[in-house]
Design an enzyme around this catalytic site. Sequence first.
Site, PDB file in Angstrom:
ATOM      1  N   ARG A 174       6.908  36.782  13.264  1.00  0.00           N
ATOM      2  CA  ARG A 174       6.627  37.507  12.010  1.00  0.00           C
ATOM      3  C   ARG A 174       7.365  36.910  10.803  1.00  0.00           C
ATOM      4  O   ARG A 174       7.711  37.629   9.861  1.00  0.00           O
ATOM      5  CB  ARG A 174       6.986  38.993  12.129  1.00  0.00           C
ATOM      6  CG  ARG A 174       6.193  39.747  13.144  1.00  0.00           C
ATOM      7  CD  ARG A 174       4.716  39.905  12.821  1.00  0.00           C
ATOM      8  NE  ARG A 174       4.054  40.607  13.891  1.00  0.00           N
ATOM      9  CZ  ARG A 174       3.511  39.999  14.957  1.00  0.00           C
ATOM     10  NH1 ARG A 174       3.498  38.677  15.049  1.00  0.00           N
ATOM     11  NH2 ARG A 174       2.951  40.696  15.919  1.00  0.00           N
ATOM     12  N   SER A 225       2.657  48.647  13.071  1.00  0.00           N
ATOM     13  CA  SER A 225       4.048  48.862  13.476  1.00  0.00           C
ATOM     14  C   SER A 225       4.947  48.849  12.251  1.00  0.00           C
ATOM     15  O   SER A 225       4.828  47.971  11.402  1.00  0.00           O
ATOM     16  CB  SER A 225       4.505  47.752  14.423  1.00  0.00           C
ATOM     17  OG  SER A 225       3.738  47.792  15.597  1.00  0.00           O
ATOM     18  N   GLU A 315       9.032  45.637   9.630  1.00  0.00           N
ATOM     19  CA  GLU A 315       7.996  44.608   9.564  1.00  0.00           C
ATOM     20  C   GLU A 315       7.212  44.787   8.253  1.00  0.00           C
ATOM     21  O   GLU A 315       6.741  43.827   7.672  1.00  0.00           O
ATOM     22  CB  GLU A 315       7.056  44.747  10.773  1.00  0.00           C
ATOM     23  CG  GLU A 315       6.000  43.665  10.838  1.00  0.00           C
ATOM     24  CD  GLU A 315       5.151  43.735  12.114  1.00  0.00           C
ATOM     25  OE1 GLU A 315       5.702  43.998  13.207  1.00  0.00           O
ATOM     26  OE2 GLU A 315       3.938  43.529  11.994  1.00  0.00           O
TER      27      GLU A 315
HETATM   28  C1  LIG Z   1      -3.620  49.618  11.886  1.00  0.00           C
HETATM   29  C2  LIG Z   1      -2.798  48.388  11.691  1.00  0.00           C
HETATM   30  C3  LIG Z   1      -2.541  47.555  12.764  1.00  0.00           C
HETATM   31  C4  LIG Z   1      -1.799  46.381  12.601  1.00  0.00           C
HETATM   32  N1  LIG Z   1      -1.581  45.568  13.681  1.00  0.00           N
HETATM   33  C5  LIG Z   1      -0.922  44.396  13.515  1.00  0.00           C
HETATM   34  C6  LIG Z   1      -0.745  43.503  14.615  1.00  0.00           C
HETATM   35  O1  LIG Z   1      -1.184  43.749  15.730  1.00  0.00           O
HETATM   36  N2  LIG Z   1      -0.088  42.337  14.395  1.00  0.00           N
HETATM   37  C7  LIG Z   1       0.394  42.010  13.163  1.00  0.00           C
HETATM   38  O2  LIG Z   1       0.959  40.915  13.019  1.00  0.00           O
HETATM   39  N3  LIG Z   1       0.255  42.837  12.107  1.00  0.00           N
HETATM   40  C8  LIG Z   1      -0.402  44.021  12.253  1.00  0.00           C
HETATM   41  N4  LIG Z   1      -0.551  44.876  11.186  1.00  0.00           N
HETATM   42  C9  LIG Z   1       0.080  44.557   9.904  1.00  0.00           C
HETATM   43  C10 LIG Z   1      -0.862  43.840   8.912  1.00  0.00           C
HETATM   44  O3  LIG Z   1      -2.192  44.015   9.275  1.00  0.00           O
HETATM   45  C11 LIG Z   1      -0.565  42.358   8.857  1.00  0.00           C
HETATM   46  O4  LIG Z   1       0.743  42.177   8.403  1.00  0.00           O
HETATM   47  C12 LIG Z   1      -1.539  41.625   7.917  1.00  0.00           C
HETATM   48  O5  LIG Z   1      -1.379  40.230   8.070  1.00  0.00           O
HETATM   49  C13 LIG Z   1      -1.339  42.012   6.451  1.00  0.00           C
HETATM   50  O6  LIG Z   1      -2.435  41.513   5.701  1.00  0.00           O
HETATM   51  P1  LIG Z   1      -2.760  42.053   4.235  1.00  0.00           P
HETATM   52  O7  LIG Z   1      -3.762  41.130   3.640  1.00  0.00           O
HETATM   53  O8  LIG Z   1      -3.129  43.475   4.269  1.00  0.00           O
HETATM   54  O9  LIG Z   1      -1.361  41.847   3.515  1.00  0.00           O
HETATM   55  P2  LIG Z   1      -0.626  42.750   2.424  1.00  0.00           P
HETATM   56  O10 LIG Z   1      -0.173  44.018   3.027  1.00  0.00           O
HETATM   57  O11 LIG Z   1      -1.460  42.832   1.199  1.00  0.00           O
HETATM   58  O12 LIG Z   1       0.642  41.843   2.126  1.00  0.00           O
HETATM   59  C14 LIG Z   1       1.625  41.609   3.104  1.00  0.00           C
HETATM   60  C15 LIG Z   1       2.639  40.605   2.563  1.00  0.00           C
HETATM   61  O13 LIG Z   1       2.021  39.326   2.386  1.00  0.00           O
HETATM   62  C16 LIG Z   1       2.274  38.813   1.098  1.00  0.00           C
HETATM   63  N5  LIG Z   1       1.097  38.034   0.709  1.00  0.00           N
HETATM   64  C17 LIG Z   1      -0.186  38.445   0.794  1.00  0.00           C
HETATM   65  N6  LIG Z   1      -1.026  37.479   0.389  1.00  0.00           N
HETATM   66  C18 LIG Z   1      -0.263  36.416   0.034  1.00  0.00           C
HETATM   67  C19 LIG Z   1      -0.551  35.108  -0.472  1.00  0.00           C
HETATM   68  N7  LIG Z   1      -1.801  34.688  -0.701  1.00  0.00           N
HETATM   69  N8  LIG Z   1       0.483  34.290  -0.762  1.00  0.00           N
HETATM   70  C20 LIG Z   1       1.765  34.711  -0.547  1.00  0.00           C
HETATM   71  N9  LIG Z   1       2.094  35.935  -0.068  1.00  0.00           N
HETATM   72  C21 LIG Z   1       1.097  36.779   0.222  1.00  0.00           C
HETATM   73  C22 LIG Z   1       2.499  40.038   0.233  1.00  0.00           C
HETATM   74  O14 LIG Z   1       3.279  39.760  -0.892  1.00  0.00           O
HETATM   75  C23 LIG Z   1       3.197  40.980   1.196  1.00  0.00           C
HETATM   76  O15 LIG Z   1       4.582  40.744   1.203  1.00  0.00           O
HETATM   77  C24 LIG Z   1      -1.286  46.065  11.325  1.00  0.00           C
HETATM   78  C25 LIG Z   1      -1.552  46.904  10.252  1.00  0.00           C
HETATM   79  C26 LIG Z   1      -2.297  48.055  10.420  1.00  0.00           C
HETATM   80  C27 LIG Z   1      -2.586  48.943   9.256  1.00  0.00           C
END
Ligand SMILES: Cc1cc2nc3c(=O)[nH]c(=O)nc-3n(C[C@H](O)[C@H](O)[C@H](O)COP(=O)(O)OP(=O)(O)OC[C@H]3O[C@@H](n4cnc5c(N)ncnc54)[C@H](O)[C@@H]3O)c2cc1C
Length: 320
Positions: A174, A225, A315
């Site tokens: 992560r 998580s 996380e």
């Molecule tokens: C129901 C559920 C289940 C999940 N299960 C998992 C799992 O199994 N495994 C897992 O790893 N995660 C899981 N997650 C967490 C999440 O889905 C991941 O962390 C995902 O990668 C976040 O994507 P996002 O586009 O929504 O990011 P955001 O929430 O929009 O951003 C997350 C972070 O990334 C940064 N960021 C985003 N885009 C960029 C970019 N282009 N350049 C630089 N920084 C950037 C942001 O500044 C922020 O700090 C889960 C979440 C939910 C709600």
Amino acid sequence: VIGIEELAAKLGSLTEVQVRVNAPMTEYTRFGLGGPAELLVDAKSQDSFIDAHQTIVENGLPVTVIGGGTNLVVADQGVTGAVLRFCGNAIRLEDNTIHAEAGAILQDVVDASIQASLAGLHTMTRIPGWLGAAVYGNAGAYGNSIHQFVRSVSYARNGEVESFSQAECEFAYRESIFKRKKDCVILAAQLELPSGDQLQLQSQATKIQQIRDAKYPPDMKCAGSIFKNFLFEKLPYEVQRKIPDSKVTGGKVPSAYFLEVAGAKGMRAGQIVVADYHANLLYNLGTGTTEQLKDLIRQLKHRVYDRFGLHLEEEVQYLS
Ligand SMILES: Cc1cc2nc3c(=O)[nH]c(=O)nc-3n(C[C@H](O)[C@H](O)[C@H](O)COP(=O)(O)OP(=O)(O)OC[C@H]3O[C@@H](n4cnc5c(N)ncnc54)[C@H](O)[C@@H]3O)c2cc1C
């Protein structure tokens, strides 16, 4: 320094850029918490994204790039400055390589990989969010994480496009270099995958999807998580010997294990609750606040520290 309205107008005049002033972040995040962002800026193309980013920085406003908002906790008082999204979502296939822009929905990339009979990403079925953030946080599930398949990542820094090889991304559980270098914003990634059997990949993906949809109903306001899991080898011996073998998978011990033993399941602060079936899953019943979430997180950290001497680490990413 110019005012917000003036900057909004300047950004709005850029091609392929949309701007919203005082944007309620509850609409842009899955947790549905927190106050508004002074500016919410969407850019459709790589050039317009870099232009918008530069314009915000040059005008002295703090800027945070986000994706689908599924791993974010926004402060109740809102976000100072601009929240910027790169909405470019092209996905292109070339032999065993997938080129995907940061704004591509991760599930679309997963689907494209299965369609192309490429193995590995299929275990990330139903991880919500966009590709860029999956690289940023090295997302993963069911034994794989995205770093295994990343060949290179292109990013923008001070208006210039550069790229990192997989090694330069300094991936860990992560973690990636992008968590430490906030001035590098991810534009796209090149993923290289081994070939697989499409039917098998699809059937595994469907099984994972069913498990995940039961665990995380699609309308649940949460971030998956809340805390990172622990690497078994990094735990103190005293703790290691208390952990049943069955709780160690792929060298990791779920935080949910420690939380459950510490009695976390079903705990609650206002409208934020710990799921009664998963101790590392906190969700918003509807009208929760970030203060309530933080309160519950504090209580959970104390419990696990008191019981095991372990520090839980979030996380989720905070945005203020
Ligand atoms: C129901 C559920 C289940 C999940 N299960 C998992 C799992 O199994 N495994 C897992 O790893 N995660 C899981 N997650 C967490 C999440 O889905 C991941 O962390 C995902 O990668 C976040 O994507 P996002 O586009 O929504 O990011 P955001 O929430 O929009 O951003 C997350 C972070 O990334 C940064 N960021 C985003 N885009 C960029 C970019 N282009 N350049 C630089 N920084 C950037 C942001 O500044 C922020 O700090 C889960 C979440 C939910 C709600």
